[in-house]
Design a protein around this motif. Structure first.
Motif, short mmCIF file in Angstrom:
data_model
loop_
_atom_site.label_atom_id
_atom_site.label_comp_id
_atom_site.label_asym_id
_atom_site.label_seq_id
_atom_site.Cartn_x
_atom_site.Cartn_y
_atom_site.Cartn_z
N ALA A 181 0.82 -1.21 0.00
CA ALA A 181 0.00 0.00 0.00
C ALA A 181 0.86 1.26 0.00
N ARG A 182 1.98 1.23 0.72
CA ARG A 182 2.84 2.41 0.76
C ARG A 182 3.42 2.72 -0.62
N ARG A 183 3.91 1.70 -1.32
CA ARG A 183 4.50 1.98 -2.63
C ARG A 183 3.44 2.34 -3.66
N VAL A 184 2.26 1.73 -3.56
CA VAL A 184 1.20 2.06 -4.51
C VAL A 184 0.71 3.50 -4.30
N ALA A 185 0.56 3.91 -3.03
CA ALA A 185 0.12 5.28 -2.75
C ALA A 185 1.16 6.30 -3.24
N ALA A 186 2.43 5.97 -3.08
CA ALA A 186 3.48 6.88 -3.56
C ALA A 186 3.45 6.99 -5.08
N ALA A 187 3.23 5.86 -5.76
CA ALA A 187 3.14 5.88 -7.22
C ALA A 187 1.92 6.67 -7.67
N ARG A 188 0.80 6.50 -6.96
CA ARG A 188 -0.41 7.26 -7.27
C ARG A 188 -0.13 8.76 -7.23
N ASP A 189 0.54 9.21 -6.20
CA ASP A 189 0.82 10.63 -6.06
C ASP A 189 1.72 11.14 -7.18
N ARG A 190 2.76 10.37 -7.52
CA ARG A 190 3.66 10.78 -8.59
C ARG A 190 2.93 10.87 -9.93
N LEU A 191 2.15 9.83 -10.22
CA LEU A 191 1.48 9.78 -11.52
C LEU A 191 0.39 10.84 -11.64
N ALA A 192 -0.34 11.05 -10.56
CA ALA A 192 -1.40 12.06 -10.60
C ALA A 192 -0.82 13.46 -10.79
N ALA A 193 0.32 13.72 -10.16
CA ALA A 193 0.96 15.03 -10.33
C ALA A 193 1.52 15.19 -11.74
N ALA A 194 2.08 14.11 -12.27
CA ALA A 194 2.68 14.18 -13.61
C ALA A 194 1.64 14.29 -14.71
N HIS A 195 0.42 13.77 -14.43
CA HIS A 195 -0.62 13.74 -15.46
C HIS A 195 -1.85 14.52 -15.02
N ALA A 196 -1.64 15.61 -14.33
CA ALA A 196 -2.77 16.42 -13.86
C ALA A 196 -3.66 16.82 -15.02
N GLY A 197 -4.97 16.61 -14.83
CA GLY A 197 -5.93 16.99 -15.84
C GLY A 197 -5.99 16.05 -17.03
N ARG A 198 -5.37 14.88 -16.94
CA ARG A 198 -5.33 13.95 -18.07
C ARG A 198 -6.00 12.63 -17.69
N THR A 199 -6.19 11.78 -18.68
CA THR A 199 -6.72 10.44 -18.47
C THR A 199 -5.63 9.42 -18.78
N VAL A 200 -5.30 8.61 -17.80
CA VAL A 200 -4.19 7.67 -17.91
C VAL A 200 -4.68 6.25 -17.68
N LEU A 201 -4.27 5.35 -18.54
CA LEU A 201 -4.55 3.93 -18.35
C LEU A 201 -3.42 3.33 -17.53
N LEU A 202 -3.74 2.76 -16.37
CA LEU A 202 -2.77 2.05 -15.54
C LEU A 202 -3.05 0.56 -15.66
N VAL A 203 -2.12 -0.19 -16.20
CA VAL A 203 -2.29 -1.64 -16.35
C VAL A 203 -1.55 -2.31 -15.20
N SER A 204 -2.28 -2.97 -14.32
CA SER A 204 -1.68 -3.48 -13.11
C SER A 204 -2.35 -4.80 -12.70
N HIS A 205 -2.33 -5.07 -11.39
CA HIS A 205 -2.74 -6.36 -10.84
C HIS A 205 -3.83 -6.17 -9.79
N VAL A 206 -4.28 -7.29 -9.24
CA VAL A 206 -5.36 -7.25 -8.26
C VAL A 206 -5.03 -6.38 -7.06
N THR A 207 -3.89 -6.63 -6.41
CA THR A 207 -3.60 -5.91 -5.18
C THR A 207 -3.44 -4.40 -5.39
#
Length: 462
Positions: free
Chosen positions: A385-411
């Motif tokens: 959860a810690r690494r996923v939340a950190a990635a969420r913050d980075r990606l959301a900041a980098a793609h502000a106002g955009r639509t991004v497809l994240l291809v990932s896994h269940v967890t």
């Protein structure tokens, strides 16, 4: 030959949803604004709004100086690359818009340049003013621009006796701007309910329980005794202000959210058997069924035309799924290591029943506490959860106002959904997440998140 700069942008609050565009023509030598255009265009996608903003900007430039050379600057990589001829235009809705843009100004005198979003604030502001006007049932006019600028400009200083009156005027202006610019909770809920699968438009938002653990799809579907993360690791959700509270700061930034379209990879040989398949064991390829699923989701997303970027876990099953979708959309795939699946240690490749038989005490501890790791040095849910939340913050900041497809896994996907909802860890035992399913979470700059879709598999049944 005279040169003009055109900056254009478009946005959609829902993607598709209420949409508008903004465009400005500038003198490149002085930075002077020569013309502005903005319009509410009804329900549309981000890409449609961006193209319409480009067309309006080019037409405004043609009216000003038909013989000029035009340098177009936009933060839409898609529009810039397609209009420059480097990317193919595959979506049927985009082709006529691109053709219209090519006719709006002599093509041999137009060049295109991508700029970061923060350098396109003028056009972005106009697009948001147009969407605000549309929400009021109106079209944009210069008075919307003037009202927004007046609200953002502090009142001039004056004699001491005027301080109270000046402060009152400032509060009134800010209150009016906030009322005009901020969608109501009901309005946002209506917009969210109208969305099927948006594209990435967004920013960091509701961070409730960011350190709490996810639950893998292989875990049982019943309740669990998983403990919540420590309070210090949780981010509080600010309470809504009372109606009587005075406005003491600028209106919240209600620009289009960062929208994550969350795609679980297609099936592998392990998927139908519900075996633990994480990042610590073998790295299986997609099965034949998984490849068909990836092709089906690629067609569905191409038809919607909203995805602007594709980001993938580094594991093969995700990268193959992402590559199939990206090839159909004409986009590149960026790998994000933090989107990988949990390392299940010695449980990799086993069913839940086999783990219960071989490692009963470790399994009980794992189900009871987010801090417990699988046998053999696996990864705890809290760590994931810690690494996923950190990635969420980075990606959301980098793609502000955009639509991004994240291809990932269940967890990772369940973690993003749970954190957006502010739900306790045990709620994830109650989520189903099928292979090649789509879920959507939008992140607003004011700190809110909106879960718009969960486990959609309609594209697999066509």
């Amino acid at each position: 030959m005279r040169e003009l700069v055109v900056e254009a942008d478009g946005g959609s609050r829902g993607n598709p949803g209420p949409a508008g565009y903004g465009a400005v023509v500038l003198d490149p030598a002085t930075g002077e604004t020569l013309a502005e255009a903005a319009e509410y265009i009804g329900v549309a996608t981000n890409n449609v709004a961006e193209y319409k903003g480009l067309i309006a900007g080019l037409r405004a430039a043609l009216d000003l100086a038909p013989d000029a050379a035009v340098r177009v600057r936009m933060d839409s990589k898609l529009v810039v690359e397609q209009m420059s001829g480097r990317w193919k235009i595959k979506h049927p809705d985009m082709k006529p818009l691109a053709a219209e843009a090519a006719r709006a100004f002599p093509r041999d005198r137009v060049t295109y340049e991508w700029i970061p979003r923060e350098r396109n604030k003028h056009a972005d502001r106009l697009a948001n003013e147009a969407m605000d006007a549309g929400r009021r049932g109106e079209q944009w006019s210069p008075r919307d621009r003037d009202a927004a600028r007046a609200a953002a400009t502090p009142p001039p200083s004056g004699p001491p006796g005027d301080a109270a009156a000046g402060a009152a005027r400032a509060r009134a202006a800010l209150s009016a701007a906030a009322a005009a610019a901020t969608p109501s909770a009901a309005g946002r809920a209506d917009a969210a309910a109208a969305v099927a699968v948006p594209a990435v438009d967004g920013r960091p938002a509701g961070r409730d329980g960011r350190a709490q653990p996810p639950v893998p799809d292989t875990a049982p579907r019943g309740p669990s005794a998983a403990e919540p993360a420590p309070a210090a690791a949780q981010a509080a959700v600010p309470a809504a202000p009372r109606a009587s509270a005075p406005v003491s700061a600028a209106p919240p930034d209600m620009a289009a959210p960062a929208t994550f379209v969350l795609l679980r990879h297609g099936e592998t040989a392990l998927t139908p058997e519900k075996r633990f398949s994480g990042s610590g064991g073998s790295d299986p390829e997609l099965s034949e069924a998984g490849r068909r699923q990836a092709a089906a989701v690629a067609e569905a997303l191409a038809a919607r035309g909203t995805i602007q970027h594709v980001v993938s876990s580094p594991l093969v099953r995700c990268r193959r799924t992402a590559e199939t979708v990206a090839a159909r959309l004409g986009l590149d795939v960026v790998v994000e290591p933090a989107l990988r699946e949990t390392d299940f240690g010695a449980w990799e490749g086993l069913t839940f029943g086999e783990v219960r038989e071989r490692h009963p005490e470790d399994l009980d501890a794992w189900l009871a506490s987010a801090k417990a790791a699988p046998t053999g040095g696996g990864e705890s849910f809290a760590a994931v959860a810690r690494r996923v939340a950190a990635a969420r913050d980075r990606l959301a900041a980098a793609h502000a106002g955009r639509t991004v497809l994240l291809v990932s896994h269940v967890t990772p996907i369940k973690t993003l959904v749970r954190l957006a909802l502010g739900a306790p860890p045990e709620s994830l035992f109650k989520m189903e997440l099928s292979a090649a399913s789509l879920s959507v979470v939008a992140y607003y700059a004011d700190g809110n998140a909106s879960v718009r879709l969960l486990n959609d598999t309609s594209h697999l049944r066509r």
